[in-house]
Design a protein around this motif. Sequence first.
Motif, short mmCIF file in Angstrom:
data_model
loop_
_atom_site.label_atom_id
_atom_site.label_comp_id
_atom_site.label_asym_id
_atom_site.label_seq_id
_atom_site.Cartn_x
_atom_site.Cartn_y
_atom_site.Cartn_z
N SER A 184 -50.81 -13.26 -119.67
CA SER A 184 -50.77 -12.40 -118.48
C SER A 184 -49.61 -11.42 -118.47
O SER A 184 -49.70 -10.35 -117.88
CB SER A 184 -50.71 -13.26 -117.22
OG SER A 184 -49.42 -13.82 -117.03
N GLY A 185 -48.50 -11.83 -119.07
CA GLY A 185 -47.29 -11.02 -118.97
C GLY A 185 -46.62 -11.09 -117.62
O GLY A 185 -45.74 -10.27 -117.32
N ALA A 186 -46.99 -12.06 -116.79
CA ALA A 186 -46.39 -12.20 -115.45
C ALA A 186 -44.89 -12.43 -115.56
O ALA A 186 -44.40 -13.08 -116.50
CB ALA A 186 -47.04 -13.34 -114.69
N GLY A 187 -44.16 -11.91 -114.58
CA GLY A 187 -42.71 -12.05 -114.61
C GLY A 187 -42.13 -12.27 -113.23
O GLY A 187 -42.85 -12.36 -112.23
N PRO A 188 -40.80 -12.37 -113.14
CA PRO A 188 -40.13 -12.60 -111.86
C PRO A 188 -40.51 -11.55 -110.83
O PRO A 188 -40.64 -10.36 -111.14
CB PRO A 188 -38.64 -12.50 -112.22
CG PRO A 188 -38.59 -12.84 -113.68
CD PRO A 188 -39.85 -12.29 -114.27
N GLY A 189 -40.69 -12.00 -109.59
CA GLY A 189 -40.97 -11.09 -108.50
C GLY A 189 -42.41 -10.65 -108.37
O GLY A 189 -42.76 -9.97 -107.39
N ASP A 190 -43.27 -10.99 -109.30
CA ASP A 190 -44.66 -10.54 -109.24
C ASP A 190 -45.43 -11.19 -108.09
O ASP A 190 -45.17 -12.34 -107.72
CB ASP A 190 -45.38 -10.85 -110.56
CG ASP A 190 -45.14 -9.80 -111.63
OD1 ASP A 190 -44.73 -8.68 -111.28
OD2 ASP A 190 -45.40 -10.10 -112.82
N ARG A 191 -46.40 -10.43 -107.58
CA ARG A 191 -47.35 -10.98 -106.62
C ARG A 191 -48.55 -11.46 -107.44
O ARG A 191 -49.23 -10.67 -108.09
CB ARG A 191 -47.78 -9.91 -105.61
CG ARG A 191 -48.75 -10.43 -104.55
CD ARG A 191 -49.14 -9.31 -103.60
NE ARG A 191 -47.98 -8.82 -102.87
CZ ARG A 191 -47.78 -7.53 -102.58
NH1 ARG A 191 -48.63 -6.62 -102.97
NH2 ARG A 191 -46.71 -7.18 -101.90
N ILE A 192 -48.79 -12.76 -107.41
CA ILE A 192 -49.77 -13.38 -108.31
C ILE A 192 -50.83 -14.11 -107.50
O ILE A 192 -50.51 -14.93 -106.62
CB ILE A 192 -49.07 -14.37 -109.27
CG1 ILE A 192 -48.03 -13.64 -110.12
CG2 ILE A 192 -50.09 -15.08 -110.16
CD1 ILE A 192 -47.10 -14.56 -110.91
N ALA A 193 -52.09 -13.82 -107.80
CA ALA A 193 -53.22 -14.51 -107.16
C ALA A 193 -53.93 -15.35 -108.20
O ALA A 193 -54.18 -14.88 -109.32
CB ALA A 193 -54.18 -13.50 -106.55
N VAL A 194 -54.26 -16.59 -107.86
CA VAL A 194 -55.01 -17.48 -108.74
C VAL A 194 -56.30 -17.86 -108.02
O VAL A 194 -56.26 -18.54 -106.99
CB VAL A 194 -54.21 -18.75 -109.10
CG1 VAL A 194 -55.02 -19.64 -110.04
CG2 VAL A 194 -52.86 -18.38 -109.73
#
Length: 327
Positions: free
Chosen positions: A145-155
């Motif tokens: 995903s490349g997700a990182g700190p501070g991201d808004r993430i939906a699962v």
Amino acid sequence: MRHRQASGSGTAEIVRALWYSAAGQAELRQERLSPPGPDGVRARTLWTALSRGTERLVFEGRVPASVAGRMRAPAQSGEFPFPVKYGYCAVAETEDGERVFALQPHQEAFVAPRAALCPLPEGLPPRRAVLAANMETALNALWDSGAGPGDRIAVVGGGVVGLLVAHLCAGLPGADVCLIDRDPARAGTARALGLAFALPEAVAPEADIVFHASASEAGLALALSLAGEEAGIVELSWYGETAVAAPLGLAFHAKRLRLVASQVGAVAASRRPRWSHRRRLLKALDLLRDDRLDALLTEEVAFDDLPAALPRLLGPGAPGLCTVIRY
């Protein structure tokens, strides 16, 4: 029931293993377990787990012929669709007393190369260790995903994999993570893991990263609708031979969205030059040393009772999360 039998090359052990024998049917079959060779280890199974999504497709005979080779489990016997011995979430004890995780089917005991066994880290209960393969999938998806700190993430999808993905994402500093599922009962499990929960109609859009793990057409459509401008949607669901409509009209192109497939068979490209499958599995086991994750183990079934229980456990809309099999 295991017993030993003399043979020309030593003492062979007779053990029982679960075989998927026809669509919606399974049985316990006796097998001869040969003595281990120089690099082999005999291990007694303590626990296995049903990988509900994949094993439901195997149980129903819905593994497509075009990907049957790719979908083989590491220690699988037989060929798709039937008969086939399948499974990859086993915790066992070796003859010298070491507790290990192995990608082995549902079977009372097995012989495997020592290199294929991963020792459990200190502090990880063997029963919880059956989640290791699911944790590997979640870790790989996070890398993809490349997700990182501070991201808004939906699962989207509060099954075992979705919950583990959300759990890992919640560890990113400052990340705003929400688990989304149409079943209100999943809210309790989300709370046990310290996660925010929302029903589909109550979720906020414009996410930086969306993970889809509901294995449903409606869930995929929801995941696409939640992504913000130039965001990525990581698809974790496997549909087997079922065709799924993906709504790539609407704002998909205008927002320049990215739909990425994530699958555990290969280490994520961003880590592949440095990470082996074994290193990833060892890290997955280490990440399971969190007592809150016991909330994902919602039912326990004795191995003797497994064939009769499978139609209920793998049926559409089956309640609960991970079923552990006790040996």
